[in-house]
Design an enzyme around this catalytic site. Structure first.
Site: not given
Length: 313
Positions: A130-131
């Site tokens: 995830d970012k």
């Protein structure tokens, strides 16, 4: 390549997967449909049966990643050779371009660092973070390496271990075995749902604090937001998680330092710290570790100081 006599009566796509293990079965099926596979000089369908001893000619092709621009973005590379790249992704870096993030992603950076990745689907990216999750990622530099690494993911033989800080004091480690799918109402979120895909997460306690726990997490499967969803499901959400974290909870009488750090921690406290796999070329086992990022080190330091102050009070 000649079809073995013992393959008589079997489907073309099944035999292709055995003769050309460096390519995925879905890719081989696509090439058959495109006429890039010929049996004794003639095209066939994936389901057509073979008689044995035929001659198979394969014309592999990969469409270059021409949609994305190469960008000179610094990368923290921990290992690379002609087959793969292992890097430590910082929090805040998007892995793959999408709506709203067309540039400035890990993929853009990879195309600048290794231009040949334009000939590998997704620029060789095998799995994502995830970012706002930091840590180790593996990238395949060739189609054959990508196929081999994806196969390891599917066989659950690739080791991925994370460090996380959760809200709540755990009494011990355990396993969450709960299927994950799209949330019934909010399609941008994931949730534990009976109709979801199988998902298994193992966790064990590293250190306990007054209102939080430092844990190690090992993934058996790799569903979207898996650790975040599973920890929230058992009511130990990750510190700072803006989607699954719920309302901020401060330990009673916590120090001002801890109060400020918790309120200022705006990403999930999750770091992919260890990665183990079988090298797609040599077959040898390899493993890497990445130290905790500064923000998580600071969080743990303040949690530890708060617990010590409480004990000495």
């Amino acid at each position: 390549m000649a079809v073995p006599l013992e393959s008589a009566g079997r489907r073309l796509d099944q035999v292709l997967a055995e003769l050309f293990p460096e390519y995925s079965r879905s890719r081989l099926q696509q090439w058959v449909k495109e006429g890039r596979v010929r049996v004794d000089g003639k095209p066939m369908r994936p389901k057509d049966k073979l008689q044995g001893i035929e001659q198979i000619d394969l014309e592999p092709v990969v469409v270059p990643e021409q949609r994305w621009e190469a960008e000179a973005i610094p990368l923290d590379i921990r290992y690379e050779d002609e087959q793969l790249i292992v890097l430590n992704k910082p929090a805040g870096l998007v892995v793959h371009p999408a709506v709203g993030n067309r540039a400035g992603t890990l993929l853009n950076a990879l195309l600048h660092h290794a231009p040949e990745l334009a000939s590998v689907p997704r620029a060789g990216i095998v799995h994502r973070l995830d970012k706002e999750t930091s840590g180790l990622l593996v990238v395949a530099r060739t189609l054959q390496a990508q196929t081999a690494l994806v196969a390891q993911l599917q066989a659950r033989s690739m080791t991925r271990e994370y460090r996380a800080v959760v809200a709540g004091v755990m009494t011990g480690g355990g396993t969450v075995d709960a299927p994950i799918g799209r949330h019934a109402v909010d399609r941008k979120r994931m949730a534990v749902t009976p109709n979801g895909k199988p998902a298994v997460t193992h966790y064990r306690v590293v250190e306990r604090f007054r209102g939080h726990t430092d844990i190690r997490v090992r993934l058996e499967t790799g569903r979207t937001h898996q650790i975040r969803v599973h920890m929230a499901h058992i009511r130990y959400p990750l510190v700072g998680d803006p989607v699954y974290g719920g309302r901020l909870k401060l330990p009673k009488g916590c120090s001002e330092d801890l109060r400020q750090v918790l309120r200022g921690f705006h990403r999930q406290a999750l770091h992919a710290g260890r990665l183990g796999l079988e090298h797609p070329g040599s077959g040898l086992p390899m493993e890497w570790e990445a130290e905790l990022p500064d923000d998580m080190c600071r969080l743990l330091e303040v949690l530890r100081n708060d617990a010590e102050q409480e004990e000495s009070a």
